[in-house]
Every structure is written in C-alpha cells, then in structure tokens.
Design a protein around this motif. Structure first.
Motif, short mmCIF file in Angstrom:
data_model
loop_
_atom_site.label_atom_id
_atom_site.label_comp_id
_atom_site.label_asym_id
_atom_site.label_seq_id
_atom_site.Cartn_x
_atom_site.Cartn_y
_atom_site.Cartn_z
N THR A 1 0.88 -1.18 0.00
CA THR A 1 0.00 0.00 0.00
C THR A 1 0.91 1.23 0.00
O THR A 1 2.10 1.13 0.34
N THR A 2 0.34 2.39 -0.34
CA THR A 2 1.17 3.60 -0.35
C THR A 2 1.55 4.02 1.07
O THR A 2 2.63 4.59 1.27
N HIS A 3 0.69 3.71 2.02
CA HIS A 3 1.04 4.04 3.40
C HIS A 3 2.23 3.18 3.87
O HIS A 3 3.19 3.69 4.46
N ALA A 4 2.16 1.89 3.55
CA ALA A 4 3.27 1.00 3.91
C ALA A 4 4.54 1.42 3.17
O ALA A 4 5.65 1.30 3.70
N SER B 1 8.89 16.92 3.57
CA SER B 1 7.58 16.89 2.94
C SER B 1 7.77 16.26 1.55
O SER B 1 8.58 16.74 0.76
N TYR B 2 7.08 15.18 1.28
CA TYR B 2 7.22 14.54 -0.04
C TYR B 2 5.89 13.92 -0.45
O TYR B 2 5.00 13.70 0.37
N SER B 3 5.76 13.66 -1.75
CA SER B 3 4.53 13.08 -2.30
C SER B 3 4.85 11.73 -2.93
O SER B 3 5.97 11.48 -3.35
N VAL C 1 -1.01 10.60 -5.22
CA VAL C 1 -2.08 10.02 -4.40
C VAL C 1 -1.96 10.56 -2.98
O VAL C 1 -0.87 10.64 -2.42
N HIS C 2 -3.09 10.97 -2.42
CA HIS C 2 -3.10 11.50 -1.06
C HIS C 2 -3.58 10.45 -0.07
O HIS C 2 -3.16 10.41 1.07
N ASP C 3 -4.50 9.58 -0.53
CA ASP C 3 -5.04 8.54 0.36
C ASP C 3 -4.11 7.33 0.34
O ASP C 3 -3.19 7.25 -0.46
N ASP C 4 -4.42 6.38 1.22
CA ASP C 4 -3.70 5.11 1.23
C ASP C 4 -4.32 4.22 0.16
O ASP C 4 -5.50 3.88 0.24
N VAL C 5 -3.56 3.88 -0.87
CA VAL C 5 -4.10 3.04 -1.95
C VAL C 5 -3.26 1.77 -2.07
O VAL C 5 -2.06 1.78 -1.79
#
Lengths: 74, 174
Positions: free
Chosen positions: A24-27, A43-45, A53-57
């Motif tokens: 996942t993007t959070h992981a 601060s990074y994207s 993506v801002h949410d966890d996908v």
C-alpha cells in the motif's frame, strides 16, 4: 517493485530508484522512511502511475511508483 | 502552422538556458498569424540569492535540512546556478492536462508555448518561458498568469541551488 526517486530524495538515498516490497502507499511511506535517512523529516509526495495520491491506496506491484520532493519549476 | 493546435503534446524541456534569441525567433514565427492581436510572455530567470550569516556553526553544516540550517551557517553564500531535473513522463502528462484546461478556460487563445530548462542554468540566465497569443490582450494575460502558477505548483520539476562555497540547497516552490 521499484520506486523512482528524484531530487533531494535521490540524493539522500544515493540512488535514482529503490526496490520496495510495500503493498500500500502508506506501507511504502513507512518502508521508505526506514530505509532513507532523514526522509521522515521531509515533505514529499507519492505518485502512482504519474498521478499524486493522497489517500492510502493498494499497490499490486505493476504500478509506476515515484517519490517526489517539493516541486521547484520556474 | 502546426504548433497552434491546442492539444498537441510537445516536449516542453530544453537542455540548458533559454537564449534570448530563441524568444525573438518565437515572436517572429507569429508574424503570419494576422488574427493575433496580443502576445503575453513570462520569462523566468535564475536569481543569484545571497544569504546573510546569522549562526556560524561550520561543524554542523548539513544537506539534510535544506530549509534553514545551511542558510544559517554559511558566510556570504550566494546561488550561482540551479540544476534542474524532472520526472519527465509525469511532467508531460500534467502539462498536456494543463494545456487542455488553459484552452478550455481561454477558448479564443490562438496558441500557447511553454519551455523549461533542464541541467545547469547560471544566475542571470533564463530557465522558463510561457508565451500565449490571442486576438486580444486580456485572454493572453490571464492565460499566462494561470499557466505559470500551475506549472510551478503541479509539474514535478526539481531544482538544486548551487552555492558559491560549493554546497547546495534544494529549491521549493511550496
């Protein structure tokens, strides 16, 4: 899968890409922050298939994943 | 003229600085388009910022905290150049979307040209050009202002500010 690194993040990692195992993007954020010293203070994207993506996908492994420091165009 | 089509995907990136002669040539190319009544051009130039030392602690110099640490520890440092890099595939996709949105917002705009430098651009050299043409000035003006802001905030372009002492900082628009 690999994650593409740019700018100051590529500099910190001393690499333009890094092999990652997150699903996942959070992981992915946690994994990257463990492996790239100082990333947790930045601060990074995260971009998946060239969209931020801002949410966890979820990541299934065939996406184009990139880790982007602040933009500086112009 | 093929470059007036709004949705044509063109590479906006050029290696090195934008020569002033290129801008003159770009203007000249529009002389056959007699439906144009106004050109608006934004040019970005690399600024040689200087830093005032407030906290000389050379032993603590680090590139890991570019926001303030370097600026505080350096003596008479100034930006001599910016090294630009990009995530090209994403930048081009975003630019295509921005371009389409610009032509939707300003439908009478005749053409829009964008160029951004990559590589090392010295202070005083030009690194960014947004050039819009329209029958009347208002559309060209508004479009250029909007496109410049959108590019600065949305395109994945990264800038390493090279300092006179050999160190560097990372530029951030946010």
């Amino acid at each position: 899968m690999k994650a593409l690194l740019f700018g100051m993040i590529a500099e910190k990692a001393n690499a333009s890409e890094i092999a990652v195992s997150a699903n996942t993007t959070h992981a992915l954020r946690l994994e990257l922050e463990q492996r790239i010293s100082g990333l947790d203070r930045l601060s990074y994207s995260i971009a998946v298939d060239r969209l931020i993506v801002h949410d966890d996908v979820p990541l299934i492994g065939n996406e184009e994943v990139a880790v982007l420091p602040p933009f500086a165009g112009g | 003229m093929s470059d007036v089509r709004p949705h044509k995907v063109k590479d906006i990136f050029v290696e090195g600085a934008i020569p002033p002669s290129f801008i003159a040539e770009s203007i000249a190319k529009h002389s056959t388009r007699t439906d144009i009544g106004a050109h608006e051009i934004f040019l970005g130039q690399v600024r040689g910022d200087s830093f005032v030392v407030s906290h000389p602690e050379p032993s603590r110099r680090t590139n890991h905290d570019p926001k303030n640490t370097l600026r505080q520890v350096h003596h008479d440092s100034r930006v001599t150049a910016i090294e630009y890099t990009t995530y090209r595939e994403m930048a081009m996709e975003r630019m295509t979307t921005l371009r389409e949105e610009a032509f939707t917002r300003w439908p009478t705009m005749t053409c829009l040209h964008v160029h951004h430098s990559l590589g090392t651009i010295k202070a005083g050299e030009l690194c960014f050009m947004v050039f819009a043409s329209a029958p009347h000035r208002q559309q060209a003006r508004e479009a250029v202002a909007w496109v410049v802001d959108a590019i600065k905030s949305e395109l994945p372009i990264f800038g390493k500010e090279v300092l006179s002492g050999g160190d560097h900082l990372w530029k951030s628009n946010s």
